[in-house]
Design a protein around this motif. Sequence first.
Motif, PDB file in Angstrom:
ATOM      1  N   ALA A  53     -89.009 108.067  49.024  1.00  0.00           N
ATOM      2  CA  ALA A  53     -87.630 108.163  49.500  1.00  0.00           C
ATOM      3  C   ALA A  53     -86.867 106.860  49.327  1.00  0.00           C
ATOM      4  CB  ALA A  53     -87.625 108.581  50.967  1.00  0.00           C
ATOM      5  N   ALA A  54     -87.579 105.758  49.160  1.00  0.00           N
ATOM      6  CA  ALA A  54     -86.911 104.464  49.017  1.00  0.00           C
ATOM      7  C   ALA A  54     -86.290 104.276  47.638  1.00  0.00           C
ATOM      8  CB  ALA A  54     -87.907 103.337  49.282  1.00  0.00           C
ATOM      9  N   ALA A  55     -86.629 105.130  46.675  1.00  0.00           N
ATOM     10  CA  ALA A  55     -86.143 104.939  45.309  1.00  0.00           C
ATOM     11  C   ALA A  55     -84.620 104.945  45.247  1.00  0.00           C
ATOM     12  CB  ALA A  55     -86.717 106.020  44.395  1.00  0.00           C
ATOM     13  N   THR A  56     -83.989 105.897  45.927  1.00  0.00           N
ATOM     14  CA  THR A  56     -82.525 105.965  45.909  1.00  0.00           C
ATOM     15  C   THR A  56     -81.918 104.740  46.572  1.00  0.00           C
ATOM     16  OG1 THR A  56     -82.593 108.385  45.948  1.00  0.00           O
ATOM     17  CG2 THR A  56     -80.525 107.334  46.574  1.00  0.00           C
ATOM     18  N   ALA A  57     -82.498 104.315  47.684  1.00  0.00           N
ATOM     19  CA  ALA A  57     -81.981 103.132  48.378  1.00  0.00           C
ATOM     20  C   ALA A  57     -82.094 101.892  47.499  1.00  0.00           C
ATOM     21  CB  ALA A  57     -82.735 102.922  49.685  1.00  0.00           C
ATOM     22  N   TYR A  58     -83.211 101.747  46.800  1.00  0.00           N
ATOM     23  CA  TYR A  58     -83.375 100.598  45.914  1.00  0.00           C
ATOM     24  C   TYR A  58     -82.378 100.652  44.754  1.00  0.00           C
ATOM     25  CZ  TYR A  58     -87.767  99.349  48.248  1.00  0.00           C
ATOM     26  OH  TYR A  58     -88.708  98.964  49.170  1.00  0.00           O
ATOM     27  N   ALA A  59     -82.143 101.850  44.233  1.00  0.00           N
ATOM     28  CA  ALA A  59     -81.177 101.994  43.143  1.00  0.00           C
ATOM     29  C   ALA A  59     -79.778 101.599  43.607  1.00  0.00           C
ATOM     30  CB  ALA A  59     -81.179 103.428  42.628  1.00  0.00           C
ATOM     31  N   LEU A  60     -79.393 102.043  44.800  1.00  0.00           N
ATOM     32  CA  LEU A  60     -78.072 101.692  45.324  1.00  0.00           C
ATOM     33  C   LEU A  60     -77.968 100.195  45.606  1.00  0.00           C
ATOM     34  CD1 LEU A  60     -77.463 104.703  47.745  1.00  0.00           C
ATOM     35  CD2 LEU A  60     -76.436 104.304  45.496  1.00  0.00           C
ATOM     36  N   ALA A  61     -79.044  99.605  46.103  1.00  0.00           N
ATOM     37  CA  ALA A  61     -79.037  98.161  46.346  1.00  0.00           C
ATOM     38  C   ALA A  61     -78.876  97.396  45.034  1.00  0.00           C
ATOM     39  CB  ALA A  61     -80.327  97.745  47.047  1.00  0.00           C
ATOM     40  N   ALA A  62     -79.554  97.868  43.997  1.00  0.00           N
ATOM     41  CA  ALA A  62     -79.423  97.224  42.687  1.00  0.00           C
ATOM     42  C   ALA A  62     -77.996  97.344  42.163  1.00  0.00           C
ATOM     43  CB  ALA A  62     -80.410  97.849  41.698  1.00  0.00           C
ATOM     44  N   ALA A  64     -75.221  97.751  43.963  1.00  0.00           N
ATOM     45  CA  ALA A  64     -74.330  96.927  44.779  1.00  0.00           C
ATOM     46  C   ALA A  64     -74.427  95.457  44.386  1.00  0.00           C
ATOM     47  CB  ALA A  64     -74.667  97.107  46.261  1.00  0.00           C
ATOM     48  N   THR A  65     -75.638  94.988  44.162  1.00  0.00           N
ATOM     49  CA  THR A  65     -75.822  93.594  43.757  1.00  0.00           C
ATOM     50  C   THR A  65     -75.211  93.351  42.382  1.00  0.00           C
ATOM     51  OG1 THR A  65     -77.891  93.547  45.009  1.00  0.00           O
ATOM     52  CG2 THR A  65     -77.518  91.763  43.439  1.00  0.00           C
ATOM     53  N   ALA A  66     -75.419  94.307  41.475  1.00  0.00           N
ATOM     54  CA  ALA A  66     -74.846  94.180  40.136  1.00  0.00           C
ATOM     55  C   ALA A  66     -73.324  94.119  40.193  1.00  0.00           C
ATOM     56  CB  ALA A  66     -75.296  95.351  39.265  1.00  0.00           C
ATOM     57  N   ALA A  67     -72.722  94.968  41.027  1.00  0.00           N
ATOM     58  CA  ALA A  67     -71.262  94.984  41.139  1.00  0.00           C
ATOM     59  C   ALA A  67     -70.727  93.664  41.683  1.00  0.00           C
ATOM     60  CB  ALA A  67     -70.822  96.140  42.026  1.00  0.00           C
ATOM     61  N   ALA A  68     -71.476  93.056  42.593  1.00  0.00           N
ATOM     62  CA  ALA A  68     -71.054  91.762  43.133  1.00  0.00           C
ATOM     63  C   ALA A  68     -71.099  90.675  42.059  1.00  0.00           C
ATOM     64  CB  ALA A  68     -71.947  91.374  44.308  1.00  0.00           C
ATOM     65  N   LEU A  69     -72.007  90.823  41.104  1.00  0.00           N
ATOM     66  CA  LEU A  69     -72.146  89.827  40.044  1.00  0.00           C
ATOM     67  C   LEU A  69     -71.140  90.052  38.914  1.00  0.00           C
ATOM     68  CD1 LEU A  69     -76.048  89.758  39.849  1.00  0.00           C
ATOM     69  CD2 LEU A  69     -74.576  87.918  40.700  1.00  0.00           C
ATOM     70  N   SER A  70     -70.969  91.304  38.505  1.00  0.00           N
ATOM     71  CA  SER A  70     -70.039  91.631  37.416  1.00  0.00           C
ATOM     72  C   SER A  70     -69.593  93.076  37.572  1.00  0.00           C
ATOM     73  CB  SER A  70     -70.701  91.431  36.045  1.00  0.00           C
ATOM     74  OG  SER A  70     -69.820  91.843  35.009  1.00  0.00           O
ATOM     75  N   ALA A  71     -68.436  93.256  38.179  1.00  0.00           N
ATOM     76  CA  ALA A  71     -67.941  94.607  38.451  1.00  0.00           C
ATOM     77  C   ALA A  71     -67.710  95.390  37.164  1.00  0.00           C
ATOM     78  CB  ALA A  71     -66.647  94.528  39.260  1.00  0.00           C
ATOM     79  N   ARG A  72     -67.179  94.728  36.152  1.00  0.00           N
ATOM     80  CA  ARG A  72     -66.846  95.444  34.916  1.00  0.00           C
ATOM     81  C   ARG A  72     -68.103  95.942  34.204  1.00  0.00           C
ATOM     82  NH1 ARG A  72     -62.417  92.458  31.853  1.00  0.00           N
ATOM     83  NH2 ARG A  72     -61.130  93.581  33.352  1.00  0.00           N
ATOM     84  N   ASP A  73     -69.115  95.096  34.096  1.00  0.00           N
ATOM     85  CA  ASP A  73     -70.367  95.541  33.480  1.00  0.00           C
ATOM     86  C   ASP A  73     -70.979  96.691  34.273  1.00  0.00           C
ATOM     87  OD1 ASP A  73     -70.927  93.833  31.141  1.00  0.00           O
ATOM     88  OD2 ASP A  73     -70.946  92.198  32.590  1.00  0.00           O
TER      89      ASP A  73
END
Length: 215
Positions: A53-62, A64-73
């Motif tokens: 069940a943690a797979a979806t949570a980890y995907a969303l965390a990844a 969110a972190t990616a968006a904080a680093l580069s929203a356009r990418d």
Amino acid sequence: MWPVTSDPAPVPPAARVAAVALVAVALRLLDDVVDREVDRATGRPNWAEGLGAAATAYALAALATAAALSARDTLSLFWAGYAWGMAHDGTARLPLGLTARQETALALVLSLATVGLAHTLGAVALVGSIQLLDDWLDLRTDRELVAPGAVPRNWAGRLGRMEAFLLGVALGLAAAARDPLQAVTAWAVAALFMARSARRGGHPLAPGPGGGPPE
């Protein structure tokens, strides 16, 4: 203002590399969450299976972190991945009441609205190159999972193995010409996933009992 998304300042290359890598991981996890039951039934490797069940949570965390680093990418690659994923199912009706084809179109419209035409086309080409070549590798295995004569849920099965390979290469070259950093990073992460799947028996190129690729 259109597109509505822009990063507040030029994004350092290292931040972009991290963002693209995180999006690639998130897309793979989300895809495996969707395919978990099918993969379990067919014995194919699935990264979400071990995470549960943690797979979806980890995907969303990844994501969110990616968006904080580069929203356009992040947005361009996410919507491209969503569009390619939905395009497989054509006229199938999905939970929102739209067909898969309509959701593909909606994903592309949202990408155009948020990141613009150039970034949308580049991301669609990049994700498409990975999808097509991954399906090219998977085709032999996928054919074994459907009735004789049936077309597997695989772009190489639909387009033809050589056609899918050539189109995947062409899209990859186009994506690399537009944004080398994004393309190389995404392909590096995809290659790691493919190699890991091959070692676990997920690709027809995986070593057989004798150590070489199965015939």
